[in-house]
Design an enzyme around this catalytic site. Structure first.
Site, PDB file in Angstrom:
ATOM      1  N   GLU A 164      -4.228   7.552  -5.050  1.00 11.55           N
ATOM      2  CA  GLU A 164      -4.711   7.454  -5.795  1.00 11.55           C
ATOM      3  C   GLU A 164      -5.524   7.373  -6.304  1.00 11.55           C
ATOM      4  OE1 GLU A 164      -4.436   3.076  -5.567  1.00 11.55           O
ATOM      5  OE2 GLU A 164      -2.277   2.839  -4.805  1.00 11.55           O
ATOM      6  N   HIS A 173      -2.046   0.928  -9.805  1.00 12.11           N
ATOM      7  CA  HIS A 173      -2.442  -0.595  -8.616  1.00 12.11           C
ATOM      8  C   HIS A 173      -3.474  -1.182  -9.636  1.00 12.11           C
ATOM      9  CE1 HIS A 173      -4.492  -0.742  -4.416  1.00 12.11           C
ATOM     10  NE2 HIS A 173      -4.253  -1.684  -5.328  1.00 12.11           N
ATOM     11  N   ARG A 179       0.953  -0.791  -0.201  1.00 11.58           N
ATOM     12  CA  ARG A 179      -0.242  -0.581  -0.213  1.00 11.58           C
ATOM     13  C   ARG A 179       1.029   1.411   0.401  1.00 11.58           C
ATOM     14  NH1 ARG A 179      -3.530  -2.822  -1.572  1.00 11.58           N
ATOM     15  NH2 ARG A 179      -5.718  -3.067  -0.613  1.00 11.58           N
TER      16      ARG A 179
HETATM   17  P1  NAP Z   1      -1.181 -11.319   4.114  1.00  7.02           P
HETATM   18  O1  NAP Z   1      -0.867 -12.808   3.849  1.00  7.02           O
HETATM   19  O2  NAP Z   1      -1.632 -11.553   6.152  1.00  7.02           O
HETATM   20  O3  NAP Z   1       0.543 -11.080   4.874  1.00  7.02           O
HETATM   21  C1  NAP Z   1       1.232 -10.466   5.461  1.00  7.02           C
HETATM   22  C2  NAP Z   1       2.668 -10.320   5.889  1.00  7.02           C
HETATM   23  O4  NAP Z   1       2.965  -9.669   6.128  1.00  7.02           O
HETATM   24  C3  NAP Z   1       2.682 -11.169   6.853  1.00  7.02           C
HETATM   25  O5  NAP Z   1       4.272 -11.981   7.165  1.00  7.02           O
HETATM   26  C4  NAP Z   1       2.815 -10.749   8.319  1.00  7.02           C
HETATM   27  O6  NAP Z   1       3.832 -10.812   9.274  1.00  7.02           O
HETATM   28  C5  NAP Z   1       3.605  -9.234   7.875  1.00  7.02           C
HETATM   29  N1  NAP Z   1       3.350  -7.901   8.687  1.00  7.02           N
HETATM   30  C6  NAP Z   1       2.661  -7.365   9.168  1.00  7.02           C
HETATM   31  N2  NAP Z   1       2.438  -6.330  10.026  1.00  7.02           N
HETATM   32  C7  NAP Z   1       3.551  -6.216   9.302  1.00  7.02           C
HETATM   33  C8  NAP Z   1       5.008  -5.496  10.845  1.00  7.02           C
HETATM   34  N3  NAP Z   1       3.960  -4.470  10.922  1.00  7.02           N
HETATM   35  N4  NAP Z   1       6.408  -5.495  10.117  1.00  7.02           N
HETATM   36  C9  NAP Z   1       6.660  -7.265   9.514  1.00  7.02           C
HETATM   37  N5  NAP Z   1       5.934  -7.530   9.465  1.00  7.02           N
HETATM   38  C10 NAP Z   1       4.725  -7.002   8.941  1.00  7.02           C
HETATM   39  O7  NAP Z   1      -0.972 -10.681   3.398  1.00  7.02           O
HETATM   40  P2  NAP Z   1      -1.151 -10.261   1.771  1.00  7.02           P
HETATM   41  O8  NAP Z   1      -2.238 -12.103   1.318  1.00  7.02           O
HETATM   42  O9  NAP Z   1       0.323 -11.358   1.773  1.00  7.02           O
HETATM   43  O10 NAP Z   1      -0.897  -8.979   1.361  1.00  7.02           O
HETATM   44  C11 NAP Z   1      -0.417  -8.078   2.024  1.00  7.02           C
HETATM   45  C12 NAP Z   1      -1.171  -6.949   1.356  1.00  7.02           C
HETATM   46  O11 NAP Z   1      -0.366  -6.511  -0.113  1.00  7.02           O
HETATM   47  C13 NAP Z   1      -2.272  -6.878   1.570  1.00  7.02           C
HETATM   48  O12 NAP Z   1      -2.617  -6.567   3.148  1.00  7.02           O
HETATM   49  C14 NAP Z   1      -2.483  -6.413   0.367  1.00  7.02           C
HETATM   50  O13 NAP Z   1      -2.434  -4.608   1.327  1.00  7.02           O
HETATM   51  C15 NAP Z   1      -1.876  -6.457  -0.781  1.00  7.02           C
HETATM   52  N6  NAP Z   1      -2.479  -6.392  -1.772  1.00  7.02           N
HETATM   53  C16 NAP Z   1      -2.235  -5.332  -2.580  1.00  7.02           C
HETATM   54  C17 NAP Z   1      -2.456  -5.874  -3.882  1.00  7.02           C
HETATM   55  C18 NAP Z   1      -1.673  -4.806  -4.871  1.00  7.02           C
HETATM   56  O14 NAP Z   1      -2.889  -4.170  -5.707  1.00  7.02           O
HETATM   57  N7  NAP Z   1      -1.264  -4.227  -5.623  1.00  7.02           N
HETATM   58  C19 NAP Z   1      -3.341  -6.474  -4.424  1.00  7.02           C
HETATM   59  C20 NAP Z   1      -3.646  -7.510  -2.827  1.00  7.02           C
HETATM   60  C21 NAP Z   1      -2.548  -7.336  -1.977  1.00  7.02           C
HETATM   61  P3  NAP Z   1       2.922 -11.949  10.639  1.00  7.02           P
HETATM   62  O15 NAP Z   1       2.635 -13.045   9.492  1.00  7.02           O
HETATM   63  O16 NAP Z   1       3.867 -12.781  10.900  1.00  7.02           O
HETATM   64  O17 NAP Z   1       1.841 -11.966  11.173  1.00  7.02           O
END
Ligand code: NAP
Length: 325
Positions: free
Chosen positions: A266, A285, A237
């Site tokens: 955005e 995005h 994000r």
């Molecule tokens: P996820 O499976 O929940 O993974 C998030 C990771 O971030 C987890 O490993 C978590 O650690 C880690 N994390 C959370 N807070 C943290 C912190 N303060 N410091 C270090 N690591 C931290 O989520 P995901 O499905 O991979 O998606 C991640 C993000 O990508 C979404 O939240 C969304 O905002 C973004 N996204 C963007 C697009 C786009 O179109 N560009 C599409 C999809 C998603 P733990 O596992 O140890 O809790």
């Protein structure tokens, strides 16, 4: 009697038919200032909402006294005040299965395109500047065998690590709140502190959710820790990065380049300093933006909504404390 729902994102006709079969649907292709009052009136009568993010602040849902559930067609849920929804016992369901691999594809496309300067060189070719075999100033950076630092080793981070380690023989460093033994075993990934990751990585890829802790995670200080030859990729994000500091770092040569899919604001405003820089790739995005994936995402969210309102089953609940209220 069918439950009333509000659909605020266009979906394929077959999916609309499916929703109509289960619910009394009020649909909005888009919510703008001109139909905002109409949207809110429909929301105030609805038990369920389905769409991308939320087109109004959560606080404006205070009149939605019948609302039980929101199925967002997104993985990120930073558009919602989750605490407020939980206090009102409104269940929020997100999704991730259909878009994890697609978003990891985009992250890797940005890594490759930024490393090899594909977009910048494409512009030079179109401008008629390719007049002889290319020399050093047009050379890019290797990707294979380099170190890939993944900030947030969750679903998408893991899918990026797989591409890097198994596809390109990259060494993987990562941060997360807890170690990920599976990634360590499968990709020889090494868990480390953010500072070590920034100092050691050739490519730094951000894949954390936007939270109070991750807002501004990468600013001037952190960019200063990165190698001069490093590339920053952000598919998480926009506000995870201080965009002004990033523009300066790209301009000053503090880092080599960047590939961005997300921005503080955005669509990206036309006065953004990023627009003047050749060493940044700017995607609008599009992490999950393939037809196949977007359709699958809408279908997944619709199934979640039908499951909750028609069968009493829930999945991907962001705020489990709201269940059973
Ligand atoms: P996820 O499976 O929940 O993974 C998030 C990771 O971030 C987890 O490993 C978590 O650690 C880690 N994390 C959370 N807070 C943290 C912190 N303060 N410091 C270090 N690591 C931290 O989520 P995901 O499905 O991979 O998606 C991640 C993000 O990508 C979404 O939240 C969304 O905002 C973004 N996204 C963007 C697009 C786009 O179109 N560009 C599409 C999809 C998603 P733990 O596992 O140890 O809790």
């Amino acid at each position: 009697m069918k439950s009333k729902i509000v659909l605020y994102h266009p979906v394929p006709q077959s999916l609309r038919d499916e929703l109509d079969a289960h619910f009394e649907v009020t649909a909005f292709d888009k919510v703008t200032d001109s139909n905002r009052a109409e949207f809110l009136a429909a929301v105030f009568e609805a038990e369920g909402l389905i769409g991308m993010g939320l087109p109004v602040p959560t606080s404006e849902l205070s009149g939605a006294t019948k609302l039980m559930v929101i199925a967002t067609i997104t993985a990120g849920y930073d558009a919602f005040d989750v605490a407020e929804l939980t206090a009102r016992k409104i269940v929020l369901m997100n999704l991730f299965d259909p878009l994890t691999e697609t978003t990891a594809d985009l992250a890797f496309a940005l890594i490759m395109a930024a490393g090899r300067r594909i977009v910048e060189l494409d512009r030079k070719v179109r401008l008629g500047q390719w007049l002889k075999p290319v020399e050093t100033p047009w050379f890019g950076l290797d990707i294979h065998g380099k170190t890939l630092g993944i900030v947030g080793m969750g679903r998408i981070g893991g899918a990026i690590a797989r591409r890097g380690a198994l596809g390109c023989g990259m060494s993987i460093l990562y941060t997360a709140r807890s170690p990920k033994p599976e990634a360590e075993k499968a990709y020889s990934a090494k868990h480390c502190e953010l500072e070590e990751l920034l100092r050691e990585s050739d490519y730094v890829c951000l894949a954390v959710p936007l939270t109070a802790e991750t807002k501004g995670l990468i600013g001037e200080r952190e960019l200063g820790m990165m190698k001069k030859t490093a590339i920053l990729v952000n598919i998480a994000r926009g506000p995870v990065v201080d965009e002004k500091a990033l523009a300066q770092a790209l301009q000053n040569g503090t880092i080599y380049g960047a590939g961005l899919d997300v921005y503080e604001k955005e669509p990206l405003p036309m006065d953004s300093p990023l627009l003047a820089l050749d060493n940044v790739i700017l995607a609008p995005h599009v992490g999950s933006a393939t037809t196949q994936t977007r359709d699958a995402m809408a279908a997944y969210a619709a199934e979640s909504l039908i499951g909750y309102l028609c069968k009493g089953v829930s999945r991907n609940v962001v705020n489990p404390e709201a269940l059973g209220g």
